[in-house]
Design a protein around this motif. Structure first.
Motif, short mmCIF file in Angstrom:
data_model
loop_
_atom_site.label_atom_id
_atom_site.label_comp_id
_atom_site.label_asym_id
_atom_site.label_seq_id
_atom_site.Cartn_x
_atom_site.Cartn_y
_atom_site.Cartn_z
N ALA A 120 0.58 -1.14 -0.10
CA ALA A 120 -0.02 0.13 -0.08
C ALA A 120 0.84 1.20 0.13
CB ALA A 120 -0.96 0.05 1.20
N CYS A 121 0.41 2.35 -0.41
CA CYS A 121 1.30 3.62 -0.61
C CYS A 121 0.13 4.87 -0.63
CB CYS A 121 2.07 3.69 -1.86
SG CYS A 121 3.09 5.18 -1.99
N ASP A 147 8.90 2.15 4.02
CA ASP A 147 9.22 3.66 4.24
C ASP A 147 8.05 4.33 5.11
OD1 ASP A 147 11.65 3.47 3.17
OD2 ASP A 147 10.91 4.23 1.19
N VAL A 148 6.88 3.51 5.41
CA VAL A 148 5.97 4.34 6.27
C VAL A 148 6.55 4.54 7.34
CG1 VAL A 148 5.17 1.82 7.08
CG2 VAL A 148 3.58 3.54 7.10
N PRO A 149 6.01 5.88 8.03
CA PRO A 149 6.60 6.24 9.33
C PRO A 149 6.24 5.22 10.49
CG PRO A 149 5.34 7.99 8.23
CD PRO A 149 5.35 6.74 7.29
N GLY A 150 7.27 5.02 11.33
CA GLY A 150 7.14 4.04 12.47
C GLY A 150 7.87 2.85 12.19
N THR A 166 5.38 -6.76 11.66
CA THR A 166 4.66 -6.07 12.40
C THR A 166 3.67 -4.85 11.40
OG1 THR A 166 5.98 -4.17 12.47
CG2 THR A 166 6.10 -6.00 14.18
N GLU A 167 2.74 -4.19 12.07
CA GLU A 167 2.07 -2.99 11.43
C GLU A 167 3.13 -2.07 11.65
OE1 GLU A 167 -0.55 -2.65 9.76
OE2 GLU A 167 -1.89 -4.32 10.36
N ALA A 168 2.93 -0.79 10.92
CA ALA A 168 3.75 0.22 11.03
C ALA A 168 3.55 0.79 12.58
CB ALA A 168 3.33 1.43 10.13
N LEU A 169 4.58 0.71 13.38
CA LEU A 169 4.69 1.24 14.66
C LEU A 169 4.66 2.69 15.04
CD1 LEU A 169 7.22 -1.42 16.08
CD2 LEU A 169 4.59 -1.62 15.87
N ALA A 170 3.99 3.29 15.78
CA ALA A 170 3.86 4.58 15.89
C ALA A 170 5.12 5.07 16.82
CB ALA A 170 2.64 5.24 16.77
#
Length: 263
Positions: A120-121, A147-150, A166-170
């Motif tokens: 996804a992007c 490159d998604v933040p987190g 993992t999902e993208a981490l905050a």
């Protein structure tokens, strides 16, 4: 009990070889006879075993796995540990499980004819979504090539041994320690060789093979879609009867071969 389980899995692997041997003819390597599914012949004189469809090679009077070692002037030495982004292939005993690309989707890593590769992007913030090749790429430090933040991380689930991400981490990587139980389990038990094995190590022994286990998709029969998720061969997993044994091999790729995000 652990030893019995280990022997049971090795016997399972051996049964695959036996069934293939019964269906093939022997060939000659010098004066020796051999089955091509079990050995590779070099210079018409040296036989080296094939392990999980990957042939070993001769060096200094012995044989070595080029996915883990190199041969220099007759001396076998370890390959360098990976420092580059890499993709993974699964090589199993059966022909249908040779050089299958490992794909990421739904926070699982899987292989098979219909294993999905999800990405996804969003163009928000000026992201050039067209710059990604959207294949499954991992980094040696435990991250996915996203490159998604987190950030996103690959790991072995400590409860069932399945290879996940993992999902993208905050936040930054420090969040990983608090969010994912068993981070140390993943970091200490996987070694990645540059253009070589993606190897899993158990506390009492070292093993370099993995298990691809059949997935039951919602609303379908076992094996629908022929998707197989990747598991570490823990003692509990070795008792399963719906898995194929194999090795994971890394291949250096460009980081941009990855994705902005793996959903």
């Amino acid at each position: 009990m652990a030893i019995k389980r280990a022997f049971a899995v090795l016997a399972l692997a051996s049964s695959f070889f036996v069934s293939s041997v019964l269906a093939e003819e022997q060939e000659k390597c010098g004066q020796a006879s051999y089955y091509p599914s079990e050995y590779a012949c070099y210079d018409d004189k040296t036989l080296c075993p094939i392990q999980f469809s990957l042939p070993t090679k001769p060096c200094g009077g012995g044989c070595y796995s080029p996915e883990q070692y190199s041969c220099q002037d007759g001396t076998i030495t370890d390959l360098a540990e990976a420092t580059s982004p890499f993709s993974l292939t699964f090589s199993g005993v059966r022909k249908t499980f040779r050089n299958l690309n490992v794909k990421a989707c739904g926070r699982y890593l899987a292989v098979g004819a219909n294993a999905r590769e999800c990405h996804a992007c969003t163009a928000a913030g000026g992201t050039n979504c067209g710059s990604y090749q959207n294949s499954t790429v991992l980094l040696p430090d435990g991250k996915m090539a996203s490159d998604v933040p987190g950030h996103q991380f690959w790991y072995i689930n400590p409860t069932d041994g399945i290879l996940r991400y993992t999902e993208a981490l905050a936040g930054n990587s420090s969040v990983w320690n608090a969010t994912i139980p068993g981070k140390e389990f993943a970091a200490q038990n996987v070694k990645v060789y540059e253009n070589g094995l993606f190897a899993w190590t158990r506390e009492d022994a070292t093993t370099h093979w993995w298990m691809a286990c059949l997935v039951t998709l919602p609303g379908g029969a076992v094996g629908t879609g022929r998707s197989w998720r990747i598991y570490a061969p823990t003692y509990q997993n070795m008792e399963r009867g719906d898995c194929e044994l194999g090795r994971l091999v890394s291949k250096v790729v460009d980081r941009k071969a990855g994705a902005y995000k793996y959903p």
